[in-house]
Design an enzyme around this catalytic site. Structure first.
Site, PDB file in Angstrom:
ATOM      1  N   HIS A   1       2.237   4.615   2.473  1.00 53.40           N
ATOM      2  CA  HIS A   1       1.458   3.413   2.774  1.00 53.40           C
ATOM      3  C   HIS A   1       1.709   3.101   4.257  1.00 53.40           C
ATOM      4  O   HIS A   1       2.816   3.324   4.759  1.00 53.40           O
ATOM      5  CB  HIS A   1       1.944   2.197   1.998  1.00 53.40           C
ATOM      6  CG  HIS A   1       1.925   2.323   0.504  1.00 53.40           C
ATOM      7  ND1 HIS A   1       2.919   2.948  -0.191  1.00 53.40           N
ATOM      8  CD2 HIS A   1       1.040   1.855  -0.418  1.00 53.40           C
ATOM      9  CE1 HIS A   1       2.644   2.873  -1.493  1.00 53.40           C
ATOM     10  NE2 HIS A   1       1.516   2.222  -1.655  1.00 53.40           N
TER      11      HIS A   1
ATOM     12  N   ASP B   1       4.901   1.370   4.815  1.00 59.03           N
ATOM     13  CA  ASP B   1       6.152   2.094   4.530  1.00 59.03           C
ATOM     14  C   ASP B   1       6.796   2.618   5.803  1.00 59.03           C
ATOM     15  O   ASP B   1       8.002   2.791   5.879  1.00 59.03           O
ATOM     16  CB  ASP B   1       5.892   3.374   3.687  1.00 59.03           C
ATOM     17  CG  ASP B   1       5.303   3.099   2.333  1.00 59.03           C
ATOM     18  OD1 ASP B   1       5.403   1.959   1.866  1.00 59.03           O
ATOM     19  OD2 ASP B   1       4.742   4.054   1.749  1.00 59.03           O
TER      20      ASP B   1
HETATM   21  C1  XLS Z   1       2.055   1.484  -8.031  1.00 56.32           C
HETATM   22  C2  XLS Z   1       1.280   2.606  -7.520  1.00 56.32           C
HETATM   23  C3  XLS Z   1       1.420   2.838  -6.029  1.00 56.32           C
HETATM   24  C4  XLS Z   1       0.325   3.732  -5.526  1.00 56.32           C
HETATM   25  C5  XLS Z   1       0.110   3.718  -4.057  1.00 56.32           C
HETATM   26  O1  XLS Z   1       2.292   1.343  -9.214  1.00 56.32           O
HETATM   27  O2  XLS Z   1       1.599   3.748  -8.248  1.00 56.32           O
HETATM   28  O3  XLS Z   1       2.674   3.358  -5.735  1.00 56.32           O
HETATM   29  O4  XLS Z   1       0.537   5.059  -5.924  1.00 56.32           O
HETATM   30  O5  XLS Z   1      -0.198   2.464  -3.588  1.00 56.32           O
END
Ligand code: XLS
Ligand code: NI
Ligand code: NI
Length: 448
Positions: A101, A104
């Site tokens: 993200h 991140d």
């Molecule tokens: C959350 C999601 C997230 C997505 C990306 O539950 O899995 O991690 O994969 O935003």
């Protein structure tokens, strides 16, 4: 940076009893299975958020993780240190993809402009490392759910400034995807749903997010960013109800809003369970309707009804997933298996980052070996063919080829069939034997 004493993880083959935790027993990257290298069937990815940002907190306690870069207290210093750390881990694991993200990888500034400048610094360093190692970006995405401004959603927020901010944030994220050559771009609607229906204009919110997706697609076209767009369904958590509830709901949304040419789906095991489905169900729905895009590899827990993001170690499930993937001829046009998973809170060492990925990669590799054997024997294909064989001729054939055009024709066929003949037309599924045979494939395909 020297990442502990771990060497590059090697394939050592099968062993009896306790496994060597820093070696692959089933994942042999270059081995050809069902006409393709294992690594190309799987295209494993490491999730930045879990692997480098997760401190292993839970609602009752602070983080337990030990990480070398915690010695950097300045957020930007730490973000830059994580880049070296990340690429050393990717290389030693032999994982060729990663996902992140926007939030991140770099700390936020006070304004979007400042945040974007922070991102540029870290992205430049990621770009250098990608060039030096050959590791690629499976997908990037934008965190439109962490910051308090997104308390009531982003592209479904009732607050227009927040919608605009989300658009600005997405613009930058798409530019980063283009710069780093992302193969996919993911939208997970973390807070795109509702807490309470009484205060919610549901149609208005879903129209807003559909419009948002069109704007994103237009901008990607404008800058020549060709990644496959993906929606990642999840039924709830953090919201009470999330709009992209499951594969079928997301597909219906795409159809209703003229987005079927733009999007496919990124499906996650634990999300499937939260929606009351198996992972195989979600992949089947997407595969059969042409929307299989990519996979977030993780698993839930039978005893805890939340998104546990466990590393996948359930062999029965990875067999089912890889069976669907083989049937589809691959995980979508540009898909891979991204480990959207974190080690348990009590697996807090740095070495556990290796151990957990190795366990997940080996479980998927074993799943592939079993599923490939099942396909080679056409076991499931034949089972299904036999089960539906009454559609190969007679009235069944006419139903399938469309030559039955009225209920009267069906009535005409059925009117005088005695009950005993109808009962005789049904056959036992012998389901227990089917399950036992799948067990036998698991035992047999993985034996020496
Ligand atoms: C959350 C999601 C997230 C997505 C990306 O539950 O899995 O991690 O994969 O935003
Ligand atoms: Ni998830
Ligand atoms: Ni996910």
């Amino acid at each position: 940076m020297d990442l502990w004493n771990v060497e590059k993880v090697a394939y050592v083959g099968r062993t009896r009893g306790p496994q060597e935790s820093l070696a692959f027993h089933y994942y042999d990257a270059e081995r050809v299975v069902a006409g393709r290298k294992m690594k190309d069937w799987m295209r494993f990815g490491v999730a930045w958020w879990h692997t480098f940002n997760q401190e292993l907190v839970d609602p009752f306690g602070v983080g337990t993780a030990h990480r070398a870069y915690y010695k950097y207290t300045d957020p930007m210093d730490q973000a830059l240190a994580k880049v070296d750390y990340a690429f050393e881990l990717f290389t030693k694991l032999g994982v060729e993809y990663f996902c992140f993200h926007d939030r991140d990888i770099a700390p936020e500034g006070d304004t979007l402009r400042e945040t974007n400048a922070n991102l540029d610094r870290v992205v430049a360093k990621i770009e250098e490392n990608m060039k030096a190692t050959g590791v690629k970006l499976l997908w990037n995405t934008s965190s439109l759910f962490t910051n308090p401004r997104f308390v009531s959603g982003a592209a479904t927020s009732p607050f227009a400034d927040i919608y605009a901010y989300a658009g600005g944030q997405l613009k930058k994220s798409l530019e980063i995807g283009k710069r780093l050559g992302a193969e996919n771009y993911v939208f997970w609607g973390g807070r795109e749903g509702y807490e309470n229906l009484w205060n919610t204009e549901m149609k208005r919110e879903t129209d807003h997010i559909a419009r948002f997706f069109h704007l994103c697609a237009d901008y990607a076209d404008e800058i020549g960013f060709n990644a496959q767009f993906l929606i990642e369904p999840k039924p709830k958590e953090p919201t009470l109800h999330q709009y992209d509830f499951d594969a079928a709901t997301a597909i219906e949304f795409l159809r209703a809003h003229d987005l079927t040419d733009t999007f496919k789906l990124n499906l996650e095991g634990n999300h499937a369970n939260l929606a009351g489905h198996t992972y195989q169900h979600e992949i089947r729905v997407a595969r059969e309707s042409g929307f299989l895009g990519s996979l977030d590899a993780n698993q839930g827990d039978k005893l805890i009804g939340w998104d546990m993001d466990e590393f996948p170690t359930d062999l029965y499930e990875t067999v089912a997933v890889m069976w669907e993937v083989l049937a589809a001829g691959g995980i979508g046009p540009h898909g891979g298996l991204n480990f959207d998973a974190k080690p348990r809170r009590s697996s807090f060492t740095e070495e556990d980052l290796f151990r957990s990925h190795v366990a997940g990669m080996d479980t998927y590799a074993a799943g592939l070996l079993v599923a490939a054997q099942m396909h080679e024997d056409n076991y499931i294909e034949r089972l299904q063919e036999t089960r539906y064989s009454s559609y190969d001729s007679g009235i069944g054939q006419k139903i399938d080829d469309g030559s039955i055009s009225s209920l009267a024709q069906l009535e005409d066929h059925a009117l005088d069939i005695p009950q005993a003949d109808l009962i005789a037309a049904t056959k036992s599924d012998h389901l227990e034997s089917v399950k036992a045979t799948i067990n036998n494939y698991i035992i047999d395909a993985l034996a020496e």
